[in-house]
Design a protein around this motif. Structure first.
Motif, PDB file in Angstrom:
ATOM      1  N   ALA A 186      37.030  36.275  44.627  1.00 53.73           N
ATOM      2  CA  ALA A 186      36.667  35.391  45.744  1.00 53.73           C
ATOM      3  C   ALA A 186      35.185  35.035  45.708  1.00 53.73           C
ATOM      4  O   ALA A 186      34.815  33.875  45.897  1.00 53.73           O
ATOM      5  CB  ALA A 186      37.025  36.066  47.071  1.00 53.73           C
ATOM      6  N   PHE A 224      45.014  39.198  41.070  1.00 58.27           N
ATOM      7  CA  PHE A 224      45.153  39.842  42.379  1.00 58.27           C
ATOM      8  C   PHE A 224      46.492  39.492  43.015  1.00 58.27           C
ATOM      9  O   PHE A 224      47.216  40.372  43.506  1.00 58.27           O
ATOM     10  CB  PHE A 224      43.996  39.402  43.290  1.00 58.27           C
ATOM     11  N   SER A 225      46.858  38.213  42.992  1.00 59.25           N
ATOM     12  CA  SER A 225      48.118  37.758  43.594  1.00 59.25           C
ATOM     13  C   SER A 225      49.328  38.351  42.863  1.00 59.25           C
ATOM     14  O   SER A 225      50.267  38.834  43.508  1.00 59.25           O
ATOM     15  CB  SER A 225      48.202  36.228  43.561  1.00 59.25           C
ATOM     16  N   GLY A 274      40.146  41.086  43.854  1.00 58.39           N
ATOM     17  CA  GLY A 274      40.058  40.203  45.020  1.00 58.39           C
ATOM     18  C   GLY A 274      38.629  39.933  45.433  1.00 58.39           C
ATOM     19  O   GLY A 274      38.271  38.792  45.772  1.00 58.39           O
ATOM     20  N   LYS A 310      37.478  32.294  51.634  1.00 59.18           N
ATOM     21  CA  LYS A 310      36.715  32.939  50.556  1.00 59.18           C
ATOM     22  C   LYS A 310      36.086  34.243  51.026  1.00 59.18           C
ATOM     23  O   LYS A 310      36.266  35.301  50.391  1.00 59.18           O
ATOM     24  CB  LYS A 310      35.643  31.978  50.057  1.00 59.18           C
ATOM     25  N   ALA A 341      45.061  34.187  48.699  1.00 61.98           N
ATOM     26  CA  ALA A 341      44.521  34.104  47.337  1.00 61.98           C
ATOM     27  C   ALA A 341      44.995  32.837  46.643  1.00 61.98           C
ATOM     28  O   ALA A 341      44.201  32.157  45.967  1.00 61.98           O
ATOM     29  CB  ALA A 341      44.945  35.343  46.542  1.00 61.98           C
ATOM     30  N   GLN A 342      46.270  32.506  46.792  1.00 62.15           N
ATOM     31  CA  GLN A 342      46.794  31.291  46.166  1.00 62.15           C
ATOM     32  C   GLN A 342      46.184  30.042  46.787  1.00 62.15           C
ATOM     33  O   GLN A 342      45.932  29.053  46.089  1.00 62.15           O
ATOM     34  CB  GLN A 342      48.325  31.252  46.307  1.00 62.15           C
ATOM     35  N   ILE A 355      38.669  37.041  52.224  1.00 58.76           N
ATOM     36  CA  ILE A 355      39.217  37.783  51.084  1.00 58.76           C
ATOM     37  C   ILE A 355      38.162  38.727  50.511  1.00 58.76           C
ATOM     38  O   ILE A 355      38.450  39.888  50.188  1.00 58.76           O
ATOM     39  CB  ILE A 355      39.716  36.813  49.986  1.00 58.76           C
ATOM     40  N   ASN A 393      38.624  42.809  50.746  1.00 61.28           N
ATOM     41  CA  ASN A 393      38.806  43.522  49.483  1.00 61.28           C
ATOM     42  C   ASN A 393      37.653  44.440  49.128  1.00 61.28           C
ATOM     43  O   ASN A 393      37.850  45.418  48.402  1.00 61.28           O
ATOM     44  CB  ASN A 393      39.039  42.518  48.344  1.00 61.28           C
ATOM     45  N   LEU A 451      41.642  36.022  40.776  1.00 58.56           N
ATOM     46  CA  LEU A 451      42.425  35.758  41.989  1.00 58.56           C
ATOM     47  C   LEU A 451      43.921  35.702  41.670  1.00 58.56           C
ATOM     48  O   LEU A 451      44.748  36.200  42.440  1.00 58.56           O
ATOM     49  CB  LEU A 451      41.972  34.454  42.644  1.00 58.56           C
TER      50      LEU A 451
END
Length: 271
Positions: free
Chosen positions: A83, A94-95, A79, A16, A254-255, A19, A23, A91
């Motif tokens: 997070a 973002f991915s 991101g 967490k 992120a995933q 990220i 970012n 999220l």
């Protein structure tokens, strides 16, 4: 029992805040690039006349700051906030956004390898369009001068490409003092000179071809760029692979965080 069940599904603090920290740097850097771009446009009076953005015949380098900065700002925001607030929508955005960029980079690389001749023609056309607009924008002028100095080249495929510019062409009706010349960035550098001679390219193309090489770099920027790529292939490939791995790593993190958040929410729902 319910307490133990919930304890088995926790959001990883390491992922967490990694990220989040990574970012927030992208977010701040993106804002800085957009800010520099807006400042440059303000200095050139573009913001007071928006229609002038499309008036330039060549590339306005400020667009690079705006586009790159904008993408970094959007990615960094999604991101960072995603997070910090454990927002699965941001999220996932973002991915997906990072995945699209990765796919576009991969597609561009494959197409550039397959259609090398077409890419070369487009690069030639792009450079020539910017040669025409050389005096129209100071940022474009500085970019062309930097390119020609760095790769020790002149024009797309040679110095005669500067005939495309109204100030440098060799036509009899051209009243410019720069007629039949080239920008100073085409000139060969004399190590003994500390001050740049901005008039070193005057009238140089009026000389015979055999004499021009004594004053200017006669090789074009397209072949010089190709040579640079061949000489630095390992470095270029390493940078592309490194960027690709970072993007894949960011998508996976992120995933993973999304999975943790959804697992915690599910456990709370069924508790």
């Amino acid at each position: 029992m319910s307490g133990n069940h919930y304890k088995g599904h926790e959001v990883s603090c390491c992922i967490k805040y990694f990220i989040f920290g990574f970012n927030i740097l992208f977010w701040l850097l993106g804002m800085a690039l957009v800010g520099v771009g807006l400042w440059a446009w303000s200095e050139k009076g573009v913001l007071s006349n928006i229609s002038s953005i499309t008036d330039l015949g060549g590339l306005d380098p400020v667009w690079l700051f705006m586009v790159v900065g904008g993408v970094m700002f959007i990615l960094g925001f999604a991101g960072c906030i995603g997070a910090l607030r454990e927002n699965t929508f941001l999220l996932k955005f973002f991915s997906v956004f990072l995945g699209i960029i990765f796919f576009l980079e991969l597609t561009t690389g494959v197409l550039a390898f397959v259609f090398k001749d077409w890419i070369k023609d487009q690069l030639n056309l792009f450079i020539n369009n910017n040669i025409r607009a050389y005096r129209d924008d100071i940022d474009l002028q500085n970019l062309i001068d930097f390119t020609q100095e760095y790769w020790e080249c002149c024009g797309a495929f040679g110095a005669d490409d500067w005939n495309l510019n109204i100030y440098f062409n060799c036509t009899d009706g051209n009243p410019s003092r720069e007629r039949c010349g080239v920008p100073f960035s085409c000139c060969t550098k004399d190590p003994a000179e500390d001050v740049i001679n901005t008039q070193c390219g005057y009238d140089v193309r009026a000389k015979p071809d055999s004499e021009q090489k004594d004053y200017i770099n006669v090789k074009g920027c397209v072949p010089q760029f190709e040579k640079w790529l061949q000489d630095n292939l390992t470095l270029v490939a390493g940078i592309f692979i490194g960027v690709a791995l970072l993007q894949i790593f960011g998508i996976c993190l992120a995933q993973n965080l999304v999975s943790d958040i959804e697992a915690v929410r599910a456990s709370c729902f069924f508790t």
